[in-house]
Design a protein around this motif. Sequence first.
Motif, PDB file in Angstrom:
ATOM      1  N   THR A 112       0.854  -1.185   0.000  1.00  0.00           N
ATOM      2  CA  THR A 112       0.000   0.000   0.000  1.00  0.00           C
ATOM      3  C   THR A 112       0.897   1.244   0.000  1.00  0.00           C
ATOM      4  N   ALA A 113       0.272   2.389  -0.268  1.00  0.00           N
ATOM      5  CA  ALA A 113       1.052   3.599  -0.544  1.00  0.00           C
ATOM      6  C   ALA A 113       2.035   3.944   0.582  1.00  0.00           C
ATOM      7  N   GLU A 114       1.615   3.761   1.836  1.00  0.00           N
ATOM      8  CA  GLU A 114       2.488   4.193   2.935  1.00  0.00           C
ATOM      9  C   GLU A 114       3.713   3.296   3.086  1.00  0.00           C
ATOM     10  N   LEU A 115       3.738   2.160   2.388  1.00  0.00           N
ATOM     11  CA  LEU A 115       4.876   1.252   2.481  1.00  0.00           C
ATOM     12  C   LEU A 115       5.886   1.473   1.359  1.00  0.00           C
ATOM     13  N   VAL A 116       5.617   2.449   0.535  1.00  0.00           N
ATOM     14  CA  VAL A 116       6.463   2.669  -0.641  1.00  0.00           C
ATOM     15  C   VAL A 116       7.476   3.771  -0.381  1.00  0.00           C
ATOM     16  N   GLY A 117       8.735   3.511  -0.755  1.00  0.00           N
ATOM     17  CA  GLY A 117       9.757   4.551  -0.699  1.00  0.00           C
ATOM     18  C   GLY A 117       9.705   5.338  -1.995  1.00  0.00           C
ATOM     19  N   ALA A 118       9.141   6.537  -1.960  1.00  0.00           N
ATOM     20  CA  ALA A 118       9.012   7.333  -3.188  1.00  0.00           C
ATOM     21  C   ALA A 118       9.197   8.807  -2.850  1.00  0.00           C
ATOM     22  N   ARG A 119       9.748   9.547  -3.811  1.00  0.00           N
ATOM     23  CA  ARG A 119       9.959  10.990  -3.606  1.00  0.00           C
ATOM     24  C   ARG A 119       9.444  11.764  -4.799  1.00  0.00           C
ATOM     25  N   ARG A 120       9.023  13.010  -4.517  1.00  0.00           N
ATOM     26  CA  ARG A 120       8.607  13.894  -5.599  1.00  0.00           C
ATOM     27  C   ARG A 120       9.838  14.597  -6.174  1.00  0.00           C
ATOM     28  N   ARG A 121       9.899  14.674  -7.477  1.00  0.00           N
ATOM     29  CA  ARG A 121      10.922  15.478  -8.169  1.00  0.00           C
ATOM     30  C   ARG A 121      10.174  16.341  -9.167  1.00  0.00           C
ATOM     31  N   GLY A 122       9.912  17.587  -8.758  1.00  0.00           N
ATOM     32  CA  GLY A 122       9.095  18.439  -9.610  1.00  0.00           C
ATOM     33  C   GLY A 122       7.708  17.838  -9.733  1.00  0.00           C
ATOM     34  N   GLY A 123       7.281  17.626 -10.948  1.00  0.00           N
ATOM     35  CA  GLY A 123       5.941  17.065 -11.146  1.00  0.00           C
ATOM     36  C   GLY A 123       5.962  15.559 -11.276  1.00  0.00           C
ATOM     37  N   GLU A 124       7.082  14.948 -10.894  1.00  0.00           N
ATOM     38  CA  GLU A 124       7.204  13.506 -11.091  1.00  0.00           C
ATOM     39  C   GLU A 124       7.369  12.781  -9.759  1.00  0.00           C
ATOM     40  N   LEU A 125       6.856  11.571  -9.695  1.00  0.00           N
ATOM     41  CA  LEU A 125       7.030  10.721  -8.512  1.00  0.00           C
ATOM     42  C   LEU A 125       8.025   9.624  -8.865  1.00  0.00           C
ATOM     43  N   ARG A 126       9.071   9.488  -8.039  1.00  0.00           N
ATOM     44  CA  ARG A 126      10.090   8.479  -8.335  1.00  0.00           C
ATOM     45  C   ARG A 126      10.239   7.509  -7.176  1.00  0.00           C
ATOM     46  N   LEU A 127      10.320   6.233  -7.505  1.00  0.00           N
ATOM     47  CA  LEU A 127      10.550   5.208  -6.483  1.00  0.00           C
ATOM     48  C   LEU A 127      12.012   5.225  -6.057  1.00  0.00           C
ATOM     49  N   THR A 128      12.259   4.842  -4.801  1.00  0.00           N
ATOM     50  CA  THR A 128      13.641   4.621  -4.371  1.00  0.00           C
ATOM     51  C   THR A 128      14.226   3.530  -5.268  1.00  0.00           C
ATOM     52  N   PRO A 129      15.368   3.787  -5.923  1.00  0.00           N
ATOM     53  CA  PRO A 129      15.901   2.773  -6.842  1.00  0.00           C
ATOM     54  C   PRO A 129      16.208   1.462  -6.108  1.00  0.00           C
ATOM     55  N   THR A 130      15.881   0.362  -6.735  1.00  0.00           N
ATOM     56  CA  THR A 130      16.201  -0.943  -6.147  1.00  0.00           C
ATOM     57  C   THR A 130      17.415  -1.506  -6.879  1.00  0.00           C
ATOM     58  N   ASP A 131      18.596  -1.282  -6.282  1.00  0.00           N
ATOM     59  CA  ASP A 131      19.814  -1.820  -6.888  1.00  0.00           C
ATOM     60  C   ASP A 131      20.099  -3.197  -6.278  1.00  0.00           C
ATOM     61  N   ASP A 132      21.246  -3.774  -6.648  1.00  0.00           N
ATOM     62  CA  ASP A 132      21.551  -5.127  -6.169  1.00  0.00           C
ATOM     63  C   ASP A 132      21.657  -5.184  -4.641  1.00  0.00           C
TER      64      ASP A 132
END
Lengths: 406, 362
Positions: free
Chosen positions: A3-23
């Motif tokens: 659900t939304a509160e469990l997501v790592g995401a940030r606003r960048r201007g008008g865009e929503l970006r997920l926390t990158p999932t690297d190795d």
Amino acid sequence: MLTAELVGARRRGGELRLTPTDDVRRERIATLAVALTARARAEVGNLRDDVEEALRQTATALEEGGERRLGAAVGKLVRDGLRFEETAGETATGLRRELFTQAAAARRSAGLAPFDRAAFLDGFARAHATTAPALEAALYADRPGAQRLLAVEVPAPALLAAGFEISEAQAVLLRATKIVAEVEANDAALYRRLFRSLKFLRLLPVITRLEKRPGYRVEMDGPLSLFQGGGRYGLSLALALPAIAACDRWTLDADVRWGADRRPLRFRLAGETSAAIATPGDALPDELATFVAAFERAASGWQIDRAPAILDLPGAGLCVPDLCFVRTDGGARVYFELLGFWSREAVFRRIDLVRAGLPHKILFAASKSLRVGETLLDDAPSAALYVFTRVLNVRTILDHLERIAA
Amino acid sequence: MVVLPTGAGKTHVACLAIDDRRRSTLVLAPTLDLVRQWYDVLRATFGVPVGVIGGGDYGVEALTVSTYDSAYLHMEHLGDKFGLLVFDECHHLPGPAYALAARAAVAPFRLGLTATPERADGRHADFDELCGPIVYRKDIVDLSGGYLAPYETVRLTVELGPDDRRAHDEARALYRDFIARNGIRMSSPSGWSDFIIRSSRSDDGRRAMAAYRKQREIAFAAPAKLDYVGLLLDRHREDRVLLFTQDNATAYALSRRFLIPIITHETRVRERSEILAGLARGPGNGYGAVVTSKVLNEGVDIPAANVAVVVSGSASVREHVQRLGRILRAQAGKHALLYELVTVNTAETFTSARRRDHSAYR
């Protein structure tokens, strides 16, 4: 699903970006999944309330600087794979009814003396050939928190970690009002599976061929996307993602309303390797499955093909029928698409398709709530629009089929 | 907008308004229970088919009843169909989704009904735009003894035992220290959300949140309070008693301890109806008491209930007035009694003072 509160995401201007999932992050997710799954397996046989608490404690104990949300998210995906017993609600309800009624009468008849709970329970237990502790245990055995954990059916930790980004994206899409996806697949069966999945989710996508490369553009939204509060269709849009991600190459562009203030943001995602995520496949939505069962019970002279071809009218668009009716005596084929109650616009797009020369006999069914009239297709000899009130009527559909096939 | 206490005849006012305007009418109510009640009243009053939208039904007639949620979802198709809108429990209306339903409708005539128009978030200022200004208002004290049953409110205080007192004070000190160090003002409109956000960012914060919950739980379910409930149930063994709690855990604890039925959001509709019917029959062949957390706070008609015990609750004036309203429907010889149990020297003392800030409690 997250659900939304469990997501790592940030606003960048008008865009929503997920926390990158690297190795590194993926490995950490797998580590958390291993620990939480092991803890869940150790809890098999215990009550849901206790299992939930044990998983919470484990997630807290595993926390490393600032990753509480990640632990909670992995915990949620593990909890989604837990299977609890189905309790017989009627037994507990009946026990409560009888016990509470007799307790009220006992309290009333006690005169000025205080109600003696222990004596009452002992007497009630004796009369029912059981014990007071057994009664206490059975009293609310139908509460979800009192259900016992039967099995742990969580994907392997590596698989859970591999699909984590898709799970996070699904949580974002719960807040989506519109999605535009472009998909490419090396195998035509993947397209078919995608379009069927969208139909199963009662989405009515507008599908067009891509102009400069093979593949399709799929647009999906809901009627309330015009309004600020739109979000009603977020679940269906989120559930559509695995089917999109199952394609070989795909991009996704979504309008989402994010945060407490539901700020409109753009969310983009892309993938290049098909994700092995379960999709509904060729299953039919409930209302259509009910109709098919009723139709097949009636001796109609028609058979139903549940996996008809996708109808393509180059330059005009695609139509993805739900069914194809095939006459048993002569082989006449009439396609059928249920347009349901979702989008009035979708009805007019189908009408445009017919008028552009769709070379197939086809019957569309639209809910009365869409406020469209059957006369819209009166001038089309090979197509018809059936407006239904609540359920699809077998007899009326047969009448339409005979007229179109004639 | 018409402001009248529960049981004073808001539904009757709406029927008179519908009869007076003679326009197609959509009645909006917050729960399916209320939709069913409205359906029965409109059918009986006007003798015409009544449409229902919500709970799996979608039927539109000249007289239609809908939940706010369903109206919001379908207003695209409904907005141009009705000349009169009746908003029951209209204090819900200024919420973003429900307000959208009001704004998407073209109805020139609108009637809002509530017992408690004031909202803690100040959005009652939106009423003028959504359903019009208050044109008539009577409070509980104006109608008690006439249209409503006469009533009495009793505030009972209990003490914590030494161990609970120590645990409570330690937890409260930990939580108060955190909000003081972080400059959080819990009395400000954003105080609670500030606390939630900041407490989630550090171990200190999470301990403070746990401490906050612990001191509340101790105050809500103090052993002396639960003992008092036992005394009240014995004292009112011939009456119909409603017990209200702030949380489900306390409600289940009371149900188990006193062997009385409980209604929460988990209770299935059929069992809930059976429980309310049992309470109406009374302790002879039904129930003498029912415990609930918040689901009976408003709307549900329980005319037989004559005693309410607020075991715990929020600081909301609206909630407290609505709870009192459950026992005020007039019946011959009925004298209603509301008890409020408060654990002294805890946050409940302050909470109780805030929720009693209404003419019905003076």
